[in-house]
Scaffold this motif. Structure first.
Motif, PDB file in Angstrom:
ATOM      1  N   THR A 266       1.168  -0.964   0.197  1.00 41.78           N
ATOM      2  CA  THR A 266      -0.189  -0.136  -0.073  1.00 41.78           C
ATOM      3  C   THR A 266       0.536   1.206  -0.259  1.00 41.78           C
ATOM      4  OG1 THR A 266      -1.667  -0.724   0.861  1.00 41.78           O
ATOM      5  CG2 THR A 266      -1.716   1.453   0.935  1.00 41.78           C
ATOM      6  N   ILE A 267       1.408   1.559   1.136  1.00 41.07           N
ATOM      7  CA  ILE A 267       3.123   2.360   1.199  1.00 41.07           C
ATOM      8  C   ILE A 267       3.674   2.790  -0.265  1.00 41.07           C
ATOM      9  CG2 ILE A 267       4.881   3.360   1.925  1.00 41.07           C
ATOM     10  CD1 ILE A 267       3.845   1.933   4.731  1.00 41.07           C
ATOM     11  N   ALA A 268       3.988   1.408  -1.090  1.00 41.72           N
ATOM     12  CA  ALA A 268       5.134   1.639  -1.817  1.00 41.72           C
ATOM     13  C   ALA A 268       4.195   2.018  -3.723  1.00 41.72           C
ATOM     14  CB  ALA A 268       5.457   0.329  -2.164  1.00 41.72           C
ATOM     15  N   TYR A 269       3.019   1.528  -3.200  1.00 44.28           N
ATOM     16  CA  TYR A 269       2.406   1.476  -5.112  1.00 44.28           C
ATOM     17  C   TYR A 269       1.701   3.440  -4.419  1.00 44.28           C
ATOM     18  CZ  TYR A 269       4.417  -1.875  -7.195  1.00 44.28           C
ATOM     19  OH  TYR A 269       5.220  -2.864  -8.078  1.00 44.28           O
ATOM     20  N   THR A 270       1.379   3.588  -3.280  1.00 41.52           N
ATOM     21  CA  THR A 270       0.340   5.078  -3.144  1.00 41.52           C
ATOM     22  C   THR A 270       1.724   5.900  -3.235  1.00 41.52           C
ATOM     23  OG1 THR A 270      -1.552   4.302  -1.938  1.00 41.52           O
ATOM     24  CG2 THR A 270      -0.623   6.557  -1.642  1.00 41.52           C
ATOM     25  N   LEU A 271       2.962   5.847  -3.124  1.00 39.99           N
ATOM     26  CA  LEU A 271       3.949   6.972  -3.877  1.00 39.99           C
ATOM     27  C   LEU A 271       4.005   6.826  -5.004  1.00 39.99           C
ATOM     28  CD1 LEU A 271       6.262   8.530  -2.340  1.00 39.99           C
ATOM     29  CD2 LEU A 271       7.263   6.525  -2.074  1.00 39.99           C
ATOM     30  N   ALA A 272       4.629   5.176  -5.276  1.00 39.11           N
ATOM     31  CA  ALA A 272       4.758   4.845  -6.322  1.00 39.11           C
ATOM     32  C   ALA A 272       3.208   6.724  -7.763  1.00 39.11           C
ATOM     33  CB  ALA A 272       4.290   4.365  -7.242  1.00 39.11           C
ATOM     34  N   ALA A 273       2.710   6.166  -7.520  1.00 39.08           N
ATOM     35  CA  ALA A 273       1.367   6.628  -8.286  1.00 39.08           C
ATOM     36  C   ALA A 273       1.024   8.660  -8.078  1.00 39.08           C
ATOM     37  CB  ALA A 273       0.038   6.435  -7.534  1.00 39.08           C
ATOM     38  N   ALA A 274       1.958   9.008  -6.634  1.00 39.68           N
ATOM     39  CA  ALA A 274       2.318   9.807  -6.305  1.00 39.68           C
ATOM     40  C   ALA A 274       3.029  10.341  -7.532  1.00 39.68           C
ATOM     41  CB  ALA A 274       2.402  10.721  -4.997  1.00 39.68           C
ATOM     42  N   ILE A 275       4.341   9.880  -7.416  1.00 39.84           N
ATOM     43  CA  ILE A 275       5.173  10.325  -8.249  1.00 39.84           C
ATOM     44  C   ILE A 275       5.329  10.615  -9.472  1.00 39.84           C
ATOM     45  CG2 ILE A 275       7.811   9.582  -8.267  1.00 39.84           C
ATOM     46  CD1 ILE A 275       8.716   8.361  -5.588  1.00 39.84           C
ATOM     47  N   ILE A 357       4.518  10.242 -19.116  1.00 38.22           N
ATOM     48  CA  ILE A 357       4.804   9.495 -17.941  1.00 38.22           C
ATOM     49  C   ILE A 357       4.268   9.607 -17.254  1.00 38.22           C
ATOM     50  CG2 ILE A 357       5.968   9.899 -15.574  1.00 38.22           C
ATOM     51  CD1 ILE A 357       8.009  12.880 -17.022  1.00 38.22           C
ATOM     52  N   LEU A 358       2.857   9.641 -17.307  1.00 42.19           N
ATOM     53  CA  LEU A 358       1.647   8.901 -16.821  1.00 42.19           C
ATOM     54  C   LEU A 358       1.152   7.871 -17.474  1.00 42.19           C
ATOM     55  CD1 LEU A 358      -0.690  12.748 -16.882  1.00 42.19           C
ATOM     56  CD2 LEU A 358       0.033  11.594 -15.082  1.00 42.19           C
ATOM     57  N   LEU A 359       1.777   7.468 -18.445  1.00 45.31           N
ATOM     58  CA  LEU A 359       1.559   6.228 -18.840  1.00 45.31           C
ATOM     59  C   LEU A 359       2.396   5.368 -17.666  1.00 45.31           C
ATOM     60  CD1 LEU A 359       3.269   5.778 -22.235  1.00 45.31           C
ATOM     61  CD2 LEU A 359       0.583   5.782 -21.477  1.00 45.31           C
ATOM     62  N   GLY A 360       3.023   5.257 -16.958  1.00 45.55           N
ATOM     63  CA  GLY A 360       3.111   4.573 -15.951  1.00 45.55           C
ATOM     64  C   GLY A 360       2.030   4.614 -14.344  1.00 45.55           C
ATOM     65  N   PHE A 361       0.955   4.787 -14.664  1.00 43.65           N
ATOM     66  CA  PHE A 361      -0.353   4.595 -13.776  1.00 43.65           C
ATOM     67  C   PHE A 361      -0.713   3.222 -14.173  1.00 43.65           C
ATOM     68  CE2 PHE A 361      -1.070   8.594 -13.058  1.00 43.65           C
ATOM     69  CZ  PHE A 361      -0.560   9.540 -12.083  1.00 43.65           C
ATOM     70  N   LEU A 362      -0.849   2.643 -15.572  1.00 48.28           N
ATOM     71  CA  LEU A 362      -1.112   1.088 -15.824  1.00 48.28           C
ATOM     72  C   LEU A 362      -0.132   0.321 -14.674  1.00 48.28           C
ATOM     73  CD1 LEU A 362      -1.327   2.127 -19.770  1.00 48.28           C
ATOM     74  CD2 LEU A 362      -2.968   1.749 -17.626  1.00 48.28           C
ATOM     75  N   GLY A 363       1.192   0.750 -15.218  1.00 44.42           N
ATOM     76  CA  GLY A 363       2.089  -0.226 -14.432  1.00 44.42           C
ATOM     77  C   GLY A 363       2.010  -0.046 -12.786  1.00 44.42           C
ATOM     78  N   VAL A 364       1.765   1.153 -12.426  1.00 43.82           N
ATOM     79  CA  VAL A 364       1.128   1.450 -11.242  1.00 43.82           C
ATOM     80  C   VAL A 364      -0.014   0.033 -10.465  1.00 43.82           C
ATOM     81  CG1 VAL A 364       0.168   2.476  -9.218  1.00 43.82           C
ATOM     82  CG2 VAL A 364       2.303   3.411 -10.889  1.00 43.82           C
ATOM     83  N   GLY A 365      -0.921   0.313 -11.006  1.00 46.68           N
ATOM     84  CA  GLY A 365      -2.360  -0.499 -11.267  1.00 46.68           C
ATOM     85  C   GLY A 365      -2.246  -1.907 -11.126  1.00 46.68           C
ATOM     86  N   ALA A 366      -1.792  -2.379 -12.446  1.00 47.73           N
ATOM     87  CA  ALA A 366      -1.694  -4.165 -12.460  1.00 47.73           C
ATOM     88  C   ALA A 366       0.061  -4.530 -11.643  1.00 47.73           C
ATOM     89  CB  ALA A 366      -1.209  -3.947 -13.674  1.00 47.73           C
ATOM     90  N   GLY A 367       0.948  -3.992 -11.677  1.00 44.94           N
ATOM     91  CA  GLY A 367       2.439  -3.650 -10.364  1.00 44.94           C
ATOM     92  C   GLY A 367       1.463  -4.061  -8.840  1.00 44.94           C
ATOM     93  N   ALA A 368       0.875  -4.169  -8.607  1.00 39.87           N
ATOM     94  CA  ALA A 368       0.385  -3.861  -7.217  1.00 39.87           C
ATOM     95  C   ALA A 368      -0.583  -5.058  -7.311  1.00 39.87           C
ATOM     96  CB  ALA A 368      -0.321  -2.917  -6.402  1.00 39.87           C
ATOM     97  N   THR A 369      -1.661  -4.751  -7.840  1.00 39.13           N
ATOM     98  CA  THR A 369      -2.523  -6.164  -8.074  1.00 39.13           C
ATOM     99  C   THR A 369      -1.395  -7.788  -8.086  1.00 39.13           C
ATOM    100  OG1 THR A 369      -4.386  -4.987  -8.910  1.00 39.13           O
ATOM    101  CG2 THR A 369      -4.230  -7.070  -9.545  1.00 39.13           C
ATOM    102  N   GLN A 370      -0.932  -7.676  -9.212  1.00 42.96           N
ATOM    103  CA  GLN A 370       0.128  -9.246  -9.170  1.00 42.96           C
ATOM    104  C   GLN A 370       0.498  -9.380  -8.243  1.00 42.96           C
ATOM    105  OE1 GLN A 370      -0.451 -10.991 -11.426  1.00 42.96           O
ATOM    106  NE2 GLN A 370       0.942 -12.572 -11.030  1.00 42.96           N
TER     107      GLN A 370
END
Length: 387
Positions: A266-275, A357-370
């Motif tokens: 939760t912490i890591a990927y919330t921070l990832a989305a914010a960054i 850079i905003l394309l990174g949001f796709l990796g945030v959601g899918a990465g956290a889920t997996q």
């Protein structure tokens, strides 16, 4: 501190620290130097995609090499081979054979090094101290990252790319020295079920490769342009980032070892989305871009133990850690190359770099889920971990 009792892990972490010096003094300037050599931002991303595509096709050769010579020997060869990319980079001044040589050297060095490094670390590391050991590794790399970009920038500005990248290559080669006394790890000639067991790793690494391309590679191009293409300013921004990230891995790693992986994700990927959001919005104002770069340095020491706690322990439990890592990193190559080409296409059509850079949001959601799914597999009673 029982997690320091493992001599093999200590040697690998020392090696990683020396390797981080080379990465910080030379590797962080890889994209910057291609831009300075006259390549456009889309062309630079296309070159990165070519490197990762070449890595993908070279990967099958790694397993028979490791079976024949052992994992440590291949890791040492990879550490030495990665040093070759730096003098090759200095020789690139536009399209031509030096660029082909750079792509080949980078792909070969990476193929030998990264899968063997991760498989070796997964094997010799302790499952119950995994977060601590990765946290120490990343904290060391972040601390070195304070000084290394300043050294690299100073060298590029004063003595030029040839001598600077030659010295970086020597430092990278010297990183192999701590590994000489480490134990060898044999690789089985046959490992039934190893490829099948790596399915979740592959899926995760595809998402992670996509995310890394957007928040690291596209961002480095955008930051360099935001700072007026100044090597000195870019190196200073990277050094400031090292200051902000030096202690974070030591904070999150123990939480993973204590079983608090839900909090870590939760912490890591919330921070990832914010960054991702902050970086995409900051490029128009140089000081904001520098601040966004410093904020981003918090992520690697936090997300690396979070990812490694699952990936390394799944590899340790698999029929063959090397084969699992080879398959997983093939997924990373696919995700990263796809993101680089997508971003290159957007930029060539005139889109602002922040949109890429905003394309990174796709990796945030899918990465956290997996990653959540992978940690669920590691819960007691589902997968037996070796000691």
């Amino acid at each position: 501190m029982a997690f320091f009792a493992n001599d093999a892990v200590n040697r690998v972490n020392l090696h990683y620290g020396i390797q981080a010096l080379a990465q910080g003094a030379g590797g962080v300037f890889f994209l910057v130097f291609l831009l300075r050599a006259g390549f456009s931002a889309p062309a630079t991303l296309a070159i990165m995609a070519a490197i990762y595509t070449a890595r993908f096709w070279l990967r099958p050769a790694l397993t028979p090499l490791s079976v024949r010579f052992g994992l440590k020997a291949v890791l040492i060869a990879g550490a030495l081979g990665m040093g070759l990319q730096y003098p090759c980079l200095a020789a690139v001044h536009g399209p031509g054979w030096p660029l082909v040589g750079l792509i080949a050297a980078s792909a070969l060095g990476d193929v030998l090094y990264w899968p063997s490094f991760n498989a070796y670390f997964a094997t010799v590391g302790d499952a119950h101290h995994r977060g601590h050991q990765i946290g120490v590794r990343e904290a060391l790399a972040a601390a070195i990252g304070i000084v290394a970009p300043l050294l690299g920038a100073a060298g590029l500005v004063t003595i030029g790319p040839g001598p600077t990248f030659a010295m970086v290559g020597l430092v990278q080669a010297a990183s192999a020295l701590p590994l000489l006394g480490a134990p060898d790890v044999p690789v089985k000639a046959r490992a039934p079920g190893a490829w099948r067991a790596s399915r979740d790793l592959v899926l995760f690494y595809v998402t992670d490769g996509w995310f890394d391309a957007c928040w690291l590679f596209v961002w480095q191009i955008g930051l360099f342009m935001s700072l007026g293409r100044s090597i000195s300013a870019y190196g200073g921004a990277m050094a400031l980032a090292g200051v902000t990230g030096a202690a974070c891995g030591l904070l999150i790693g123990p939480r993973i070892d204590a079983g608090r992986w839900r909090m870590a994700i939760t912490i890591a990927y919330t921070l990832a989305a914010a960054i991702v959001a902050v970086r995409a919005a900051s490029l128009a104002v140089p000081w904001l871009a520098v601040a966004a770069n410093a904020l981003g340095a918090l992520l690697i020491p936090i997300i690396s133990p979070t990812i490694g706690g699952a990936t390394y322990n799944l590899l340790k439990a698999s029929p063959c850690p090397l084969r699992g890592q080879v398959a997983g990193e093939a997924g990373w190559d696919i995700g990263c190359a796809a993101a680089c080409l997508t971003a290159a296409g957007m930029l060539s059509l005139g889109a602002p770099i922040g949109y890429a850079i905003l394309l990174g949001f796709l990796g945030v959601g899918a990465g956290a889920t997996q990653l959540w799914r992978m940690y669920r597999q590691l819960e007691p009673g589902k997968i037996r971990l070796a000691a």
